[in-house]
Enzyme design. Structure first.
Site, PDB file in Angstrom:
ATOM      1  N   ASP A 212      94.029 -12.843 -64.227  1.00 55.50           N
ATOM      2  CA  ASP A 212      93.946 -13.057 -62.775  1.00 55.50           C
ATOM      3  C   ASP A 212      95.254 -13.316 -62.035  1.00 55.50           C
ATOM      4  O   ASP A 212      96.002 -14.225 -62.412  1.00 55.50           O
ATOM      5  CB  ASP A 212      93.103 -14.306 -62.471  1.00 55.50           C
ATOM      6  CG  ASP A 212      91.862 -14.423 -63.287  1.00 55.50           C
ATOM      7  OD1 ASP A 212      91.586 -13.531 -64.093  1.00 55.50           O
ATOM      8  OD2 ASP A 212      91.157 -15.431 -63.122  1.00 55.50           O
TER       9      ASP A 212
ATOM     10  N   GLU B  78      83.091 -16.337 -60.809  1.00 59.01           N
ATOM     11  CA  GLU B  78      84.452 -16.840 -60.973  1.00 59.01           C
ATOM     12  C   GLU B  78      85.261 -16.519 -59.725  1.00 59.01           C
ATOM     13  O   GLU B  78      84.866 -15.711 -58.888  1.00 59.01           O
ATOM     14  CB  GLU B  78      85.133 -16.167 -62.174  1.00 59.01           C
ATOM     15  CG  GLU B  78      84.359 -16.296 -63.479  1.00 59.01           C
ATOM     16  CD  GLU B  78      85.079 -15.683 -64.679  1.00 59.01           C
ATOM     17  OE1 GLU B  78      85.138 -16.355 -65.713  1.00 59.01           O
ATOM     18  OE2 GLU B  78      85.558 -14.540 -64.580  1.00 59.01           O
TER      19      GLU B  78
HETATM   20  C1  FRU Z   1      88.630 -14.879 -64.586  1.00 57.21           C
HETATM   21  C2  FRU Z   1      88.846 -16.132 -65.412  1.00 57.21           C
HETATM   22  C3  FRU Z   1      88.817 -17.346 -64.524  1.00 57.21           C
HETATM   23  C4  FRU Z   1      89.649 -18.325 -65.306  1.00 57.21           C
HETATM   24  C5  FRU Z   1      90.681 -17.440 -65.911  1.00 57.21           C
HETATM   25  C6  FRU Z   1      91.152 -17.899 -67.252  1.00 57.21           C
HETATM   26  O1  FRU Z   1      89.139 -13.733 -65.148  1.00 57.21           O
HETATM   27  O2  FRU Z   1      87.869 -16.203 -66.426  1.00 57.21           O
HETATM   28  O3  FRU Z   1      87.530 -17.807 -64.222  1.00 57.21           O
HETATM   29  O4  FRU Z   1      90.212 -19.286 -64.486  1.00 57.21           O
HETATM   30  O5  FRU Z   1      90.114 -16.159 -66.027  1.00 57.21           O
HETATM   31  O6  FRU Z   1      92.251 -17.173 -67.670  1.00 57.21           O
END
Ligand code: FRU
Length: 612
Positions: free
Chosen positions: A151, A321
């Site tokens: 992300d 998310e």
């Molecule tokens: C989304 C996620 C988020 C989390 C991050 C961990 O891709 O799963 O929810 O904060 O990646 O790397």
């Protein structure tokens, strides 16, 4: 003799266990079948650790003068070295550095453990070469210099600089050791890489979050302090605060962390100043409950839960998310709508991860979603490709712009794509606004950010007014620079049922895009696009609704070494897809089915490359 043998053998074995051949300045002592001490001289900039992709992580406890400094996980090579990762020790001058390594290899003897490829390949160096040696490394999309990225998060704009943080593993090309990597740009295209901004600590690794500039010092750390909220991911997830007085370069971790805890999984805090209510708002993904929690705060440290949105609405199959909530003008009016962005994984429209959104109203406490005439809530997708996820916006973008960027991959296969020393790139930056579609609903209008236009180099091809029939019309694509280019084309399907746009190379690898005006559909088929066999989920045909009744279709297509982003020129849809052709696509062909079509115009531009 009988009596002496076991002791003698034991002593021999003991002596052997200490013999580790290693590079200069590195001393290796094997203690057991899965425990090794590595002492290094602190007079270099980096320790280079050898990695083997398919091996389980070793736990590396780094001690400075005998005190624990940090713990991280690396796939230390056992059979062969795939690549190296650097551990920066430049700040540890004059101290004793000890790596207490616990491997997960299940070796039967210390001798066997001592033969692992990693030990003799650990070395010290003052430079780490990040020159691109990989064919599939993008030329004009943001990527980390090395290591794994997921992300984009924590993005903010301040004093003419776009800050981009990202979920980063500095110690390998698979997900692990979540850290906030940091890049900045003055033009959203050329990115400068900075040292890691926030590293794992005693509360856990550093998952996604957001940043704001605290102009009025509401948190009490000082005017214009950059405040970061992120998820501390230990055994459980909790929300923590960091603040920066040097424009986001380094963060002080708030001693009162965690600032927000729940008894269920919640993550990815996204905060913003609400000008109407004069309060801070925060959205938090209540991941397993498939809803977004909405909080308010006067000071960014104490948060009050006001409501939850989303149970039972939209796509629900995966965890929710990375939320965002954006206030966007309704074109041609002085009214506004709010758009709640919800990334979910899996359960995306074409499998795996994807970004859905809801259009509605927000009073600072509750989000009320627009419904269809029958009272149901439509599911809307920000991008209809397979490789668009975790998309959120920049805080404080100039002129009220809503600028977003997404992770250009999919959790289904992100760790398997055929790259080595880095994994994943971000999408091009995009500007969001709203439009009213032919179904009477507001949708997000997504266009490449205007800054992207600066990528256009020399015009490679300019075609005007050409009839398209069943026999394909073929045009060359620029193959130098790995085939990177922008194609800007305008079509009229006229009497055709389908208009096909095919990108292909001499190896017979191709991507086929199809415009079907009668069904208001635009599709993208990458089943024969090149290397596709690393995951059963990779070969795919995806499609987007064009959200208009028209035979006209204008497109901007951005090809980078391993990605294709197709934008409807008026922003009605985007399709972002990775592709791994064995050689660049060298030809674009247009043909029609069921009638004749017309190519109004097609311009192909070389791209001015930068070194991202
Ligand atoms: C989304 C996620 C988020 C989390 C991050 C961990 O891709 O799963 O929810 O904060 O990646 O790397």
């Amino acid at each position: 003799m009988k009596y002496l043998t076991p002791i003698a053998t034991g002593l021999l074995a003991l002596a052997a266990s200490f013999q580790g051949s290693a590079a200069d300045g590195v001393k290796v002592e094997h203690l057991g079948t899965n425990n090794t001490l590595v002492r290094v001289k602190p007079d270099a900039r980096y320790i280079l650790l050898p990695v083997e992709e398919s091996i389980d992580d070793a736990t590396v406890n780094l001690l400075l003068d005998g005190k624990p400094e940090k713990t991280f996980y690396v796939r230390l090579a056992r059979n062969k070295v795939d690549y190296y990762v650097p551990v920066d020790i430049s700040g540890y001058k004059g101290k004793d550095i000890l790596l207490n390594v616990v491997t997960a290899h299940n070796r039967s003897s210390v001798r066997e453990a001592s033969e692992d490829a990693c030990w003799e390949n650990i070395s010290l160096t003052d430079s780490f070469d990040t020159t691109n040696t990989e064919k599939f490394r993008p030329s004009y999309h943001h990527t980390p210099l090395y290591g794994w990225m997921n992300d984009p998060n924590g993005m903010f704009y301040k004093d003419g600089v776009w800050h981009l943080y990202y979920q980063y593993n500095p110690y390998g090309s698979k997900w692990q050791n979540m850290t906030w990597g940091h890049s900045t740009s003055k033009d959203l295209i050329n990115w400068e890489h900075h040292p890691n901004a926030i590293e794992p600590d005693g509360l856990g690794s550093i998952f996604s979050g957001s940043c704001v500039v605290d102009t009025n010092n509401s948190a009490g750390f000082g005017e214009d302090e950059v405040i970061a909220l992120y998820t501390s991911a230990g055994v459980n997830q909790m929300q923590s605060l960091g603040h920066s007085s040097d424009n986001g370069e380094t963060f002080s971790i708030y001693p009162g962390n965690p600032i927000l805890t729940l008894d269920s999984e919640a993550r990815d805090p996204n905060m913003f100043w609400n000008e109407e209510t004069k309060e801070w708002n925060l959205l938090l993904a209540h991941a397993l409950d498939h809803e977004m929690l909405i909080f308010t705060s006067p000071d960014l440290k104490t948060w009050t839960l006001q409501s939850a949105f989303g149970k039972g609405l939209g796509a629900q199959d995966g965890v929710w998310e990375c939320p965002d909530l954006l206030e966007i003008n309704i074109p041609g009016t002085d009214k506004k709508k709010w758009v709640l962005v919800c990334n979910l994984n899996p359960g995306g429209i074409f499998g795996g991860s994807a970004t859905q959104y809801f259009v509605g109203d927000f009073d600072g406490k509750t989000f009320k979603v627009d419904t269809l005439a029958d009272g149901t809530v439509p599911t809307k997708w920000m991008d209809h490709g397979k490789d668009h996820y975790a998309t959120v916006s920049w805080s404080g973008a100039p002129d009220g712009r809503k600028v977003v960027i997404g992770w250009m991959s999919n959790w289904q296969y992100a760790a398997e794509v055929p790259t080595k020393q880095f994994r994943s790139a971000n999408t091009l930056p995009r500007d969001l606004s709203l439009f009213l579609a032919n179904d009477g609903q507001y949708y997000l209008k997504t266009l490449p950010s205007p800054e992207v236009d600066a990528l256009r180099g020399k015009k490679f091809l300019n075609v005007k007014g050409k009839g398209i029939g069943t026999k394909a019309s073929n045009f060359k694509l620029p193959v130098e620079n790995n085939g990177i280019c922008e194609i800007d084309l305008s079509l009229n399907a006229e009497t055709a049922k389908d208009v096909l746009i095919t990108l292909s190379n001499a190896k017979g690898e191709k991507v086929v895009m199809t415009f079907n005006p009668s069904e208001s559909k635009f599709s993208f088929d990458r089943t024969q696009s090149g290397i596709t066999d690393f995951s059963k989920d990779f070969p795919a045909v995806v499609w987007a609704p064009t959200l208009r009744d028209s035979k006209e279709q204008n497109l901007r297509i951005f090809i980078d070494t391993s990605s294709i982003e197709v934008f409807d020129s008026e922003g009605h849809f985007v399709l972002t897809n990775l592709v791994f052709p064995n050689e660049p696509y060298s030809q674009i062909s247009l043909s029609s089915k069921g009638g004749k079509a017309r190519l109004n115009s097609m311009e192909i531009y070389n791209i001015k490359t930068s070194n991202n």
